[in-house]
Design an enzyme around this catalytic site. Sequence first.
Site, PDB file in Angstrom:
ATOM      1  N   ASP A  13      25.678  34.260  38.316  1.00 30.22           N
ATOM      2  CA  ASP A  13      26.415  34.006  37.284  1.00 30.22           C
ATOM      3  C   ASP A  13      25.627  33.693  35.871  1.00 30.22           C
ATOM      4  O   ASP A  13      24.889  32.748  36.193  1.00 30.22           O
ATOM      5  CB  ASP A  13      27.277  32.731  37.558  1.00 30.22           C
ATOM      6  CG  ASP A  13      28.539  32.996  38.255  1.00 30.22           C
ATOM      7  OD1 ASP A  13      28.788  33.921  38.957  1.00 30.22           O
ATOM      8  OD2 ASP A  13      29.247  31.985  38.866  1.00 30.22           O
ATOM      9  N   GLY A 225      47.646  20.961  38.933  1.00 36.82           N
ATOM     10  CA  GLY A 225      47.475  20.417  40.381  1.00 36.82           C
ATOM     11  C   GLY A 225      47.592  21.586  41.187  1.00 36.82           C
ATOM     12  O   GLY A 225      47.082  22.914  41.177  1.00 36.82           O
ATOM     13  N   ASP A 252      37.877  28.302  44.211  1.00 38.07           N
ATOM     14  CA  ASP A 252      36.973  28.607  45.209  1.00 38.07           C
ATOM     15  C   ASP A 252      36.731  27.152  45.956  1.00 38.07           C
ATOM     16  O   ASP A 252      36.565  27.398  47.309  1.00 38.07           O
ATOM     17  CB  ASP A 252      35.601  28.988  44.785  1.00 38.07           C
ATOM     18  CG  ASP A 252      35.692  30.343  44.035  1.00 38.07           C
ATOM     19  OD1 ASP A 252      36.794  30.992  44.476  1.00 38.07           O
ATOM     20  OD2 ASP A 252      35.135  30.680  43.188  1.00 38.07           O
TER      21      ASP A 252
HETATM   22  O1  RIB Z   1      35.582  32.100  41.059  1.00 34.61           O
HETATM   23  C1  RIB Z   1      34.492  31.741  40.323  1.00 34.61           C
HETATM   24  C2  RIB Z   1      33.611  32.945  40.462  1.00 34.61           C
HETATM   25  O2  RIB Z   1      34.117  34.115  40.107  1.00 34.61           O
HETATM   26  C3  RIB Z   1      32.232  32.771  39.713  1.00 34.61           C
HETATM   27  O3  RIB Z   1      31.210  32.423  40.271  1.00 34.61           O
HETATM   28  C4  RIB Z   1      31.955  34.328  39.362  1.00 34.61           C
HETATM   29  O4  RIB Z   1      30.906  34.965  39.795  1.00 34.61           O
HETATM   30  C5  RIB Z   1      33.153  35.157  39.638  1.00 34.61           C
HETATM   31  O5  RIB Z   1      33.088  35.753  40.688  1.00 34.61           O
END
Ligand code: RIB
Length: 302
Positions: A13, A225, A252
């Site tokens: 990133d 949320g 994530d």
């Molecule tokens: O969900 C976030 C991620 O989305 C980032 O880290 C970037 O690499 C994209 O894949």
Amino acid sequence: MAKIFVLGSLNMDLVINAERFPNKGETIKGTDFFINEGGKGLNQAVACAKMGAETYMIGTVGCDEYGKKLIKALKTYGVKTKYIQKIKHKNSGIALITVCDGENKIIVNSGANALINFAKVEKILNTKTLPGDILILQQEIPLDIVEKAIAIASKKYVKVILNPAPAAKIKKDLYKKVDLIIPNETETEILTEICPDDEVSIKLAIQSLHKLGVKNVAITLGSKGAVISAGKEIEFIPAKIVKVVDTTGAGDTFVGVVAVMLQEGKSLSKSANFANTASALKITRKGAAKAIPTYTEVLLSE
Ligand code: RIB
């Protein structure tokens, strides 16, 4: 203990913070720049490992400096990297991220992520997974590979958690093989054609996802949320009030943490509430994988 396999993307990133997003054709000056490891797959694997789970990353990097750094970072966090393929003559995945007031805009160049070899993925899933293990997938790698992997995992009684990001519909008959789907608002709208922006539409969207065949649903709602459903009742989980620094990787974090909590036998409700706290903590820090909290950090801020 059951294992967690994460099949997905690894990106480096490249992040610039700015006071506002640029308009079309406009150049503006940013306030800060940093490079850090990300990619939805990598972030989710790191979240699992930081929660203490035995985590295996299945994915691809290029034979470049970023590829080496991505693998090194995963190892540092305790993620097993032996199922990462190295692709010659292709760059590792790159994400160009602009962050403004904590919100982000991201453009991804898939690079090596687009060239994952399915035969190798198939072999890993067929020979290394056991019933009760978990497979987490997102959609930053080719969709046909995601689809084939879901079918294999389900046949092996491996629990499938799908984060349908970036949004795209998979083949209709595969949704019934998904144990838990975790879309955000935009992804929910693309999958269900219902914009989940109030209680009624959220309920309708959840019903629609269940109708597709998915057993459990958790929709992440950003500053509102999350909402979860295991088929009957719906539970709204309000967002924690925190200082928003950078939302990159918050979804994530939620996915990885929910997976580990479920694997430990916690209910969907308990798992999602814990994951909600983890995401809130992530948001207070800059960056993707490096900003995901550890199990102890989440526990202490519950
Ligand atoms: O969900 C976030 C991620 O989305 C980032 O880290 C970037 O690499 C994209 O894949």
